[in-house]
Design a protein around this motif. Structure first.
Motif, mmCIF file in Angstrom:
data_model
loop_
_atom_site.group_PDB
_atom_site.id
_atom_site.type_symbol
_atom_site.label_atom_id
_atom_site.label_comp_id
_atom_site.label_asym_id
_atom_site.label_seq_id
_atom_site.Cartn_x
_atom_site.Cartn_y
_atom_site.Cartn_z
ATOM 1 N N ALA A 66 41.327 92.356 108.775
ATOM 2 C CA ALA A 66 40.009 91.828 109.089
ATOM 3 C C ALA A 66 39.091 92.925 109.595
ATOM 4 O O ALA A 66 39.492 93.791 110.348
ATOM 5 N N PRO B 43 30.543 86.134 105.695
ATOM 6 C CA PRO B 43 31.778 86.136 104.922
ATOM 7 C C PRO B 43 31.549 86.277 103.430
ATOM 8 O O PRO B 43 32.476 86.412 102.665
ATOM 9 N N ARG C 49 42.785 89.474 97.251
ATOM 10 C CA ARG C 49 43.570 90.615 97.686
ATOM 11 C C ARG C 49 43.905 91.524 96.510
ATOM 12 O O ARG C 49 44.205 91.071 95.412
ATOM 13 N N VAL D 148 35.550 88.723 109.567
ATOM 14 C CA VAL D 148 36.096 88.044 108.404
ATOM 15 C C VAL D 148 36.985 89.008 107.637
ATOM 16 O O VAL D 148 36.704 90.201 107.563
ATOM 17 N N ASP D 149 38.074 88.487 107.116
ATOM 18 C CA ASP D 149 38.901 89.252 106.191
ATOM 19 C C ASP D 149 38.235 89.134 104.823
ATOM 20 O O ASP D 149 38.208 88.059 104.233
ATOM 21 N N SER E 61 40.652 87.568 102.062
ATOM 22 C CA SER E 61 41.125 86.185 102.155
ATOM 23 C C SER E 61 40.022 85.217 102.541
ATOM 24 O O SER E 61 40.144 84.015 102.343
ATOM 25 N N GLY E 62 38.933 85.734 103.119
ATOM 26 C CA GLY E 62 37.836 84.872 103.540
ATOM 27 C C GLY E 62 38.046 84.229 104.898
ATOM 28 O O GLY E 62 37.217 83.420 105.328
ATOM 29 N N GLU E 63 39.126 84.560 105.591
ATOM 30 C CA GLU E 63 39.383 83.972 106.903
ATOM 31 C C GLU E 63 38.375 84.497 107.926
ATOM 32 O O GLU E 63 38.167 85.698 108.054
ATOM 33 N N LEU E 64 37.754 83.566 108.648
ATOM 34 C CA LEU E 64 36.700 83.907 109.596
ATOM 35 C C LEU E 64 37.166 83.628 111.016
ATOM 36 O O LEU E 64 37.764 82.593 111.303
ATOM 37 N N HIS E 65 36.905 84.580 111.913
ATOM 38 C CA HIS E 65 37.256 84.434 113.318
ATOM 39 C C HIS E 65 36.082 84.905 114.169
ATOM 40 O O HIS E 65 35.253 85.706 113.730
#
Length: 333
Positions: A4, A10, A192, A260-261, A264-268
């Motif tokens: 990330a 994102p 990825r 955001v990664d 992968s689109g993962e948001l934190h």
């Protein structure tokens, strides 16, 4: 350490060079020519020396020399171990492995990481083709099946998600400009990537000995790409160009920061006001970069790190000068 990276959105940005590649590449070519011509003159047009096939003069053996080049007749006459130097081939073949996965579409410095990748490719291409040598490339935009070899003299081949594209090695400035247009116009796609598969494309099919240059942020797990790098080093001189953004090394104190990664689109959301969190992040980043450096060193690759907040061309010039100075000290008394 996780892949990330701090971003403000994102949604991946479009390729920054896609719509203005001609003008940007023209200015980039002029910049590279002005900076490099006259400073990096030598027998070779590449960043690293290519292996030779013709026998040259002998010199005394030094620790680290290839024992397969021992000059036994001279060793027997002088009773001192000698190795035979080789004369470099007049035509050098250089291959680029360019990682344009989603993690490269990020930057908080003067450049995006993908722009540094394109710039590094332009510099290496210029250093290679000005001596009449051949250059080819493989481009990765994500994991998936490989695309067959394509001609790139005319319209650049498309590179979609999950595609590894091979651009055949050719000589000549016109062909080199076509290669760079293809690289600059390659759109980064979400998902990825597989850096190991990208590097493996330089191993298959086996190629004539030459120079292999891998340009990436190397954020993929080292076990994914370390073995293909070691395998590549068996036949080629390998240069690894690591592209780094300062925010990947430390976090600023800006309060709540969405990260955001990009693959992968993962948001934190991260509370950067916490000094302990920033310290842990910096320590993890340092450990990650040390792991990357150790893996590249273990593969026998020369390692050049380019940052988005620094003069990448100056760093490259210094690296090439240091490499040539080291070669001169290693081959002369």
């Amino acid at each position: 350490m996780a892949r990330a990276a701090p971003v403000t959105s994102p949604t991946p940005r479009p390729a920054p060079l896609a719509d203005r590649s001609e003008a940007v590449l023209s200015r980039l070519q002029l910049l590279v020519t002005r900076k490099l011509d006259g400073l990096l003159q030598g027998d070779y047009a590449g960043l690293l020396p290519g292996p030779g096939s013709e026998a040259g003069e002998s010199r005394e053996y030094r620790p680290g020399d290839d024992v397969r080049r021992m000059d036994w007749p001279v060793t027997a006459r002088t009773t001192t171990p000698h190795v035979r130097r080789t004369v470099a081939d007049r035509e050098l073949e250089t291959w680029l492995a360019l990682d344009l996965s989603a993690s490269l579409d990020f930057g908080t410095g003067q450049w995006l990481k993908r722009e540094v990748v394109v710039a590094a490719a332009a510099a290496i291409t210029h250093l290679t083709v000005r001596g009449g040598n051949r250059i080819g490339a493989v481009i990765g935009t994500g994991g998936g099946a490989s695309a067959p070899a394509r001609r790139w003299r005319g319209t650049p081949p498309p590179a979609g998600p999950g595609v590894l594209t091979r651009l055949p090695a050719r000589s000549g400035r016109k062909e080199a400009q076509g290669l760079l247009r293809t690289v600059a116009g390659t759109a980064i796609q979400p998902g990825r990537g597989d850096l190991g598969a990208l590097i493996e494309m330089l191993n298959r099919p086996p190629r004539r000995r030459g120079v292999a240059v891998v340009v990436s942020d190397f954020l993929a797990p080292a076990e994914q790409w370390a073995r293909p790098m070691r395998k590549l080093r068996v036949r080629h001189d390998v240069l690894a160009i690591e592209v780094v953004d300062p925010r990947e090394l430390e976090l600023p104190d800006v309060g709540v920061l969405p990260v955001v990664d990009p693959e992968s689109g993962e948001l934190h959301e991260v509370q950067t006001a916490d000094p302990r969190l920033r310290q842990r992040y910096a320590e993890a980043a340092t450990a990650q970069r040390a792991t990357i450096a150790a893996a590249l060193r273990g593969a026998g690759a020369a390692h050049l790190r380019l940052r988005t907040d620094r003069d990448w061309l100056l760093d490259m010039v210094r690296f090439v000068a240091a490499q040539r100075h080291a070669r001169t000290r290693g081959t002369t008394r």
